[in-house]
Write a protein that holds these residues in place. Structure first.
Motif, PDB file in Angstrom:
ATOM      1  N   VAL A  84       0.839  -1.188   0.000  1.00 34.24           N
ATOM      2  CA  VAL A  84       0.000   0.000   0.000  1.00 34.24           C
ATOM      3  C   VAL A  84       0.882   1.250   0.000  1.00 34.24           C
ATOM      4  O   VAL A  84       0.642   2.202  -0.745  1.00 34.24           O
ATOM      5  N   ALA A  85       1.899   1.225   0.820  1.00 32.29           N
ATOM      6  CA  ALA A  85       2.799   2.377   0.903  1.00 32.29           C
ATOM      7  C   ALA A  85       3.387   2.681  -0.467  1.00 32.29           C
ATOM      8  O   ALA A  85       3.372   3.825  -0.930  1.00 32.29           O
ATOM      9  N   ALA A  86       3.880   1.642  -1.131  1.00 31.38           N
ATOM     10  CA  ALA A  86       4.503   1.833  -2.436  1.00 31.38           C
ATOM     11  C   ALA A  86       3.501   2.366  -3.455  1.00 31.38           C
ATOM     12  O   ALA A  86       3.787   3.313  -4.189  1.00 31.38           O
ATOM     13  N   ARG A  87       2.326   1.768  -3.463  1.00 36.31           N
ATOM     14  CA  ARG A  87       1.360   2.136  -4.489  1.00 36.31           C
ATOM     15  C   ARG A  87       0.663   3.447  -4.213  1.00 36.31           C
ATOM     16  O   ARG A  87       0.237   4.140  -5.134  1.00 36.31           O
ATOM     17  N   ALA A  88       0.531   3.781  -2.953  1.00 37.57           N
ATOM     18  CA  ALA A  88      -0.146   5.036  -2.626  1.00 37.57           C
ATOM     19  C   ALA A  88       0.845   6.190  -2.550  1.00 37.57           C
ATOM     20  O   ALA A  88       0.461   7.357  -2.480  1.00 37.57           O
ATOM     21  N   GLY A  89       2.109   5.839  -2.531  1.00 38.35           N
ATOM     22  CA  GLY A  89       3.113   6.903  -2.487  1.00 38.35           C
ATOM     23  C   GLY A  89       3.279   7.540  -1.123  1.00 38.35           C
ATOM     24  O   GLY A  89       3.559   8.729  -0.999  1.00 38.35           O
ATOM     25  N   VAL A  90       3.080   6.774  -0.079  1.00 38.85           N
ATOM     26  CA  VAL A  90       3.307   7.294   1.275  1.00 38.85           C
ATOM     27  C   VAL A  90       4.205   6.326   2.035  1.00 38.85           C
ATOM     28  O   VAL A  90       4.425   5.210   1.585  1.00 38.85           O
ATOM     29  N   ALA A  91       4.696   6.755   3.180  1.00 39.40           N
ATOM     30  CA  ALA A  91       5.547   5.890   3.989  1.00 39.40           C
ATOM     31  C   ALA A  91       4.709   4.907   4.779  1.00 39.40           C
ATOM     32  O   ALA A  91       3.535   5.156   5.059  1.00 39.40           O
ATOM     33  N   VAL A  92       5.322   3.799   5.119  1.00 42.97           N
ATOM     34  CA  VAL A  92       4.652   2.814   5.946  1.00 42.97           C
ATOM     35  C   VAL A  92       4.226   3.454   7.266  1.00 42.97           C
ATOM     36  O   VAL A  92       3.105   3.249   7.745  1.00 42.97           O
ATOM     37  N   SER A  93       5.077   4.257   7.803  1.00 37.68           N
ATOM     38  CA  SER A  93       4.767   4.890   9.092  1.00 37.68           C
ATOM     39  C   SER A  93       3.546   5.799   8.970  1.00 37.68           C
ATOM     40  O   SER A  93       2.785   5.968   9.915  1.00 37.68           O
ATOM     41  N   THR A  94       3.371   6.359   7.798  1.00 40.33           N
ATOM     42  CA  THR A  94       2.207   7.217   7.576  1.00 40.33           C
ATOM     43  C   THR A  94       0.920   6.399   7.618  1.00 40.33           C
ATOM     44  O   THR A  94      -0.083   6.830   8.183  1.00 40.33           O
ATOM     45  N   LEU A  95       0.999   5.210   7.069  1.00 43.06           N
ATOM     46  CA  LEU A  95      -0.189   4.354   7.099  1.00 43.06           C
ATOM     47  C   LEU A  95      -0.511   3.929   8.527  1.00 43.06           C
ATOM     48  O   LEU A  95      -1.672   3.904   8.936  1.00 43.06           O
ATOM     49  N   HIS A  96       0.527   3.622   9.274  1.00 42.86           N
ATOM     50  CA  HIS A  96       0.306   3.301  10.688  1.00 42.86           C
ATOM     51  C   HIS A  96      -0.381   4.484  11.367  1.00 42.86           C
ATOM     52  O   HIS A  96      -1.346   4.322  12.109  1.00 42.86           O
ATOM     53  N   PHE A  97       0.149   5.636  11.065  1.00 43.89           N
ATOM     54  CA  PHE A  97      -0.375   6.860  11.662  1.00 43.89           C
ATOM     55  C   PHE A  97      -1.838   7.103  11.269  1.00 43.89           C
ATOM     56  O   PHE A  97      -2.678   7.403  12.122  1.00 43.89           O
ATOM     57  N   TYR A  98      -2.145   6.945  10.012  1.00 46.77           N
ATOM     58  CA  TYR A  98      -3.524   7.137   9.553  1.00 46.77           C
ATOM     59  C   TYR A  98      -4.454   6.128  10.219  1.00 46.77           C
ATOM     60  O   TYR A  98      -5.599   6.428  10.513  1.00 46.77           O
ATOM     61  N   GLU A  99      -3.929   4.956  10.427  1.00 47.19           N
ATOM     62  CA  GLU A  99      -4.770   3.930  11.030  1.00 47.19           C
ATOM     63  C   GLU A  99      -5.074   4.298  12.481  1.00 47.19           C
ATOM     64  O   GLU A  99      -6.207   4.182  12.938  1.00 47.19           O
ATOM     65  N   GLU A 100      -4.056   4.765  13.161  1.00 51.93           N
ATOM     66  CA  GLU A 100      -4.231   5.194  14.544  1.00 51.93           C
ATOM     67  C   GLU A 100      -5.274   6.307  14.608  1.00 51.93           C
ATOM     68  O   GLU A 100      -6.081   6.364  15.529  1.00 51.93           O
ATOM     69  N   ARG A 101      -5.245   7.188  13.628  1.00 54.59           N
ATOM     70  CA  ARG A 101      -6.208   8.282  13.566  1.00 54.59           C
ATOM     71  C   ARG A 101      -7.538   7.891  12.929  1.00 54.59           C
ATOM     72  O   ARG A 101      -8.360   8.747  12.640  1.00 54.59           O
TER      73      ARG A 101
END
Lengths: 154, 154
Positions: B19-36
């Motif tokens: 997801v990170a690669a395809r969406a163009g964001v960092a893995v940590s960002t996805l973790h962060f979005y999930e937390e939020r």
DNA sequence: GCTTGACCTCAACTTAACTTGAGGTTCTAT
DNA sequence: ATAGAACCTCAAGTTAAGTTGAGGTCAAGC
């Protein structure tokens, strides 16, 4: 003498509180801008700030640029292109305006793209397609076989 | 079976790295979005995140909204109007779009006004005048006998 | 001449949106 | 079956743009 007084009056420097009230920002914000060299003041004998009226325009411009999403650091860099000694004239300001114009255009386009394509694209699947107008041009370049992307970047 | 496989394949959940690669964001960002609570995942037996493909669109929308200056909290509120259990359909997305529409319209008009008057007003002195078209409409209401204001609020 | 509201400095705190790092686990390819 | 790449959690750090507060000074009106 009445004439002198009025001239003096209109050129009277402003206190930080006056600038804050008239520019619509907090006093602390003005301190902060000064620290960041976005604005300048002179000091009275008692170490209090005094501002030329021109600072009102400067603050207005800062707020305008921020509204376009330009970071303070960039605004500061642009403002530093204004003359130091003399009061900036219309041409000085126009130069600034030109520098920001493209950022403003881009932001407007992004907004319009977001608005117009939320309806049309958001549910249709085209967001995952390279040609979707919602996608960020930068993403397009940056990606290596990536998938969906849209349009961010504050 | 070949058909089954391809169906399975296209529905195969994505790893966080994918997801990170395809969406163009960092893995940590996805973790962060999930937390939020901006995105959701399910977990494998080994506690690793797996995402439905739909998350790509969601992230694209998040990025698009951020790009125009919408804070994550607002984006989250808007996204939370999407169904929780089922995959959002075109109508769900259209509803989101409708919710944002007026805010986006306002913002677009605001920036266009800024653009149209940037050159003309920035140098002319009218920025300090209540009637200047460059001024932020919100400032106009908020002020009590204030002076110069322009147009911010990212 | 003194009180009171504006100012001053400097350090610390705040919020948003992430990133980095430490220490440990899971997967996958050989 | 094992090495290395990906993951995981949780805490702490970072940058931007200010705000808040403590402790002290200035100045304008009565």
């Amino acid at each position: 003498m009445a004439q002198d007084k009025s001239t003096i009056d209109i050129n009277r420097p402003l206190t930080v509180g006056e600038v804050a009230a008239r520019a619509g920002v907090a006093v602390s914000t003005l301190h902060f801008y000064e620290e960041r060299k976005l604005i300048q003041s002179i000091r009275t004998g008692g170490n209090q700030r005094r501002y030329r009226r021109e600072v009102l325009r400067r603050v207005a411009v800062i707020k305008a640029a921020q509204r376009v999403g330009i970071p303070l650091a960039d605004i500061g860099a642009a403002l530093s292109s204004l003359p130091d000694g003399r009061v900036p004239n219309a041409q000085d300001w126009a130069g600034l305006s030109a520098r920001w114009r493209s950022a403003l255009d881009r932001r407007i386009e992004d907004l319009i793209a977001l608005r117009d394509h939320l309806d049309g694209c958001i549910g249709c699947g085209c967001l995952s397609i390279t040609a979707c107008p919602l996608r960020n041009p930068e993403d397009r370049l940056a990606e290596q076989g990536a998938g969906a992307q849209l349009l961010l970047r504050p």
